[in-house]
Design a protein around this motif. Structure first.
Motif, PDB file in Angstrom:
ATOM      1  N   LEU A 104      -3.399   0.702  -7.911  1.00  0.00           N
ATOM      2  CA  LEU A 104      -3.241   2.020  -7.304  1.00  0.00           C
ATOM      3  C   LEU A 104      -1.782   2.469  -7.407  1.00  0.00           C
ATOM      4  O   LEU A 104      -0.868   1.647  -7.400  1.00  0.00           O
ATOM      5  CB  LEU A 104      -3.628   1.979  -5.820  1.00  0.00           C
ATOM      6  N   ALA A 105      -1.589   3.751  -7.475  1.00  0.00           N
ATOM      7  CA  ALA A 105      -0.233   4.293  -7.489  1.00  0.00           C
ATOM      8  C   ALA A 105       0.444   3.983  -6.157  1.00  0.00           C
ATOM      9  O   ALA A 105      -0.215   3.831  -5.118  1.00  0.00           O
ATOM     10  CB  ALA A 105      -0.275   5.801  -7.721  1.00  0.00           C
ATOM     11  N   LEU A 106       1.747   3.895  -6.160  1.00  0.00           N
ATOM     12  CA  LEU A 106       2.506   3.557  -4.952  1.00  0.00           C
ATOM     13  C   LEU A 106       2.206   4.526  -3.815  1.00  0.00           C
ATOM     14  O   LEU A 106       2.062   4.122  -2.660  1.00  0.00           O
ATOM     15  CB  LEU A 106       4.008   3.541  -5.253  1.00  0.00           C
ATOM     16  N   ARG A 107       2.095   5.790  -4.118  1.00  0.00           N
ATOM     17  CA  ARG A 107       1.817   6.799  -3.089  1.00  0.00           C
ATOM     18  C   ARG A 107       0.514   6.492  -2.349  1.00  0.00           C
ATOM     19  O   ARG A 107       0.453   6.538  -1.132  1.00  0.00           O
ATOM     20  CB  ARG A 107       1.752   8.187  -3.717  1.00  0.00           C
ATOM     21  N   TRP A 108      -0.540   6.113  -3.086  1.00  0.00           N
ATOM     22  CA  TRP A 108      -1.834   5.823  -2.459  1.00  0.00           C
ATOM     23  C   TRP A 108      -1.796   4.510  -1.694  1.00  0.00           C
ATOM     24  O   TRP A 108      -2.406   4.377  -0.637  1.00  0.00           O
ATOM     25  CB  TRP A 108      -2.950   5.828  -3.497  1.00  0.00           C
ATOM     26  N   ARG A 109      -1.075   3.516  -2.243  1.00  0.00           N
ATOM     27  CA  ARG A 109      -0.923   2.259  -1.497  1.00  0.00           C
ATOM     28  C   ARG A 109      -0.213   2.505  -0.177  1.00  0.00           C
ATOM     29  O   ARG A 109      -0.594   1.958   0.857  1.00  0.00           O
ATOM     30  CB  ARG A 109      -0.137   1.238  -2.319  1.00  0.00           C
ATOM     31  N   CYS A 110       0.816   3.339  -0.196  1.00  0.00           N
ATOM     32  CA  CYS A 110       1.553   3.650   1.038  1.00  0.00           C
ATOM     33  C   CYS A 110       0.664   4.364   2.053  1.00  0.00           C
ATOM     34  O   CYS A 110       0.706   4.056   3.251  1.00  0.00           O
ATOM     35  CB  CYS A 110       2.785   4.501   0.724  1.00  0.00           C
ATOM     36  N   ILE A 111      -0.151   5.298   1.583  1.00  0.00           N
ATOM     37  CA  ILE A 111      -1.043   6.028   2.499  1.00  0.00           C
ATOM     38  C   ILE A 111      -2.077   5.084   3.106  1.00  0.00           C
ATOM     39  O   ILE A 111      -2.333   5.125   4.313  1.00  0.00           O
ATOM     40  CB  ILE A 111      -1.712   7.213   1.770  1.00  0.00           C
ATOM     41  N   ILE A 112      -2.655   4.214   2.292  1.00  0.00           N
ATOM     42  CA  ILE A 112      -3.643   3.262   2.808  1.00  0.00           C
ATOM     43  C   ILE A 112      -2.998   2.319   3.815  1.00  0.00           C
ATOM     44  O   ILE A 112      -3.550   2.056   4.889  1.00  0.00           O
ATOM     45  CB  ILE A 112      -4.303   2.487   1.650  1.00  0.00           C
ATOM     46  N   LEU A 113      -1.823   1.807   3.501  1.00  0.00           N
ATOM     47  CA  LEU A 113      -1.124   0.912   4.432  1.00  0.00           C
ATOM     48  C   LEU A 113      -0.763   1.635   5.722  1.00  0.00           C
ATOM     49  O   LEU A 113      -0.838   1.049   6.815  1.00  0.00           O
ATOM     50  CB  LEU A 113       0.133   0.338   3.781  1.00  0.00           C
ATOM     51  N   ALA A 114      -0.376   2.891   5.619  1.00  0.00           N
ATOM     52  CA  ALA A 114      -0.054   3.666   6.823  1.00  0.00           C
ATOM     53  C   ALA A 114      -1.271   3.824   7.714  1.00  0.00           C
ATOM     54  O   ALA A 114      -1.176   3.688   8.945  1.00  0.00           O
ATOM     55  CB  ALA A 114       0.499   5.037   6.423  1.00  0.00           C
ATOM     56  N   LEU A 115      -2.424   4.078   7.120  1.00  0.00           N
ATOM     57  CA  LEU A 115      -3.652   4.233   7.903  1.00  0.00           C
ATOM     58  C   LEU A 115      -4.078   2.913   8.541  1.00  0.00           C
ATOM     59  O   LEU A 115      -4.525   2.886   9.696  1.00  0.00           O
ATOM     60  CB  LEU A 115      -4.767   4.810   7.035  1.00  0.00           C
TER      61      LEU A 115
END
Length: 179
Positions: A104-115
């Motif tokens: 996954l792109a870093l942006r999506w990994r960050c969003i998933i981790l944030a959630l």
């Protein structure tokens, strides 16, 4: 031979993220009256730590260190339980990294981790509400409110992380090339 532990550079960066998180939280002491606004700083620094260090356990170490510093400096309320407030979302993020695909792109990994961090943060509040003896309806209402507002602030922070990591890399402050 690959070193699997933290290097001095990694440890310094983890300590920097934890210290800056507690210092900003203590200095700003924002009483906005908005549920979840504390997830902004927490998510931002945990994800910066993840992006800069990139090793398993880095977020948890950052969270525990931030919790211990917050407890010693009396930042926030809760006494020794303040360590849980910082460590629980960090541990949830690290556990999520074990199953999260790196394709996954870093942006999506960050969003998933944030959630994921928001769910852990909100569940801590839910457990407190149950222990206090609030009714089931009120507990569910508080959980929903925490999840919605916490997710909003966490996603805002997660969207800021990739440009900051790119800026750090462009100034040769990160050793890692892949993100």
């Amino acid at each position: 031979m690959q070193n699997k532990g933290f290097t001095l550079h990694d440890a310094l960066f983890i300590g920097f993220c934890a210290t800056l998180l507690v210092a900003l939280k203590g200095m700003l002491r924002l009483k906005l009256g908005l549920t979840g606004h504390s997830m902004f700083l927490m998510t931002f620094f945990y994800l910066i730590c993840y992006g800069a260090v990139g090793k398993k356990g880095a977020i948890t170490v950052c969270g525990v260190l931030a919790g211990l510093m917050a407890m010693m400096l009396s930042v926030g309320k809760g006494g020794p339980f303040i360590v849980l407030k910082f460590a629980l979302p960090a541990a949830a993020m690290d556990l999520c990294l074990l199953v999260l695909p790196t394709v996954l792109a870093l942006r999506w990994r960050c969003i998933i981790l944030a959630l994921v961090g928001t769910v852990a943060w909100a569940s801590k509040g839910t457990i407190e509400d149950v222990l206090v003896g609030l009714s089931f309806e009120v507990v569910l209402l508080q959980l929903g409110k925490s999840l919605v507002f916490g997710s909003f602030f966490a996603i805002l922070a997660a969207l800021l992380v990739p440009p900051v990591l790119q800026r750090l890399r462009s100034h040769d402050l990160l050793d890692r090339e892949e993100l």
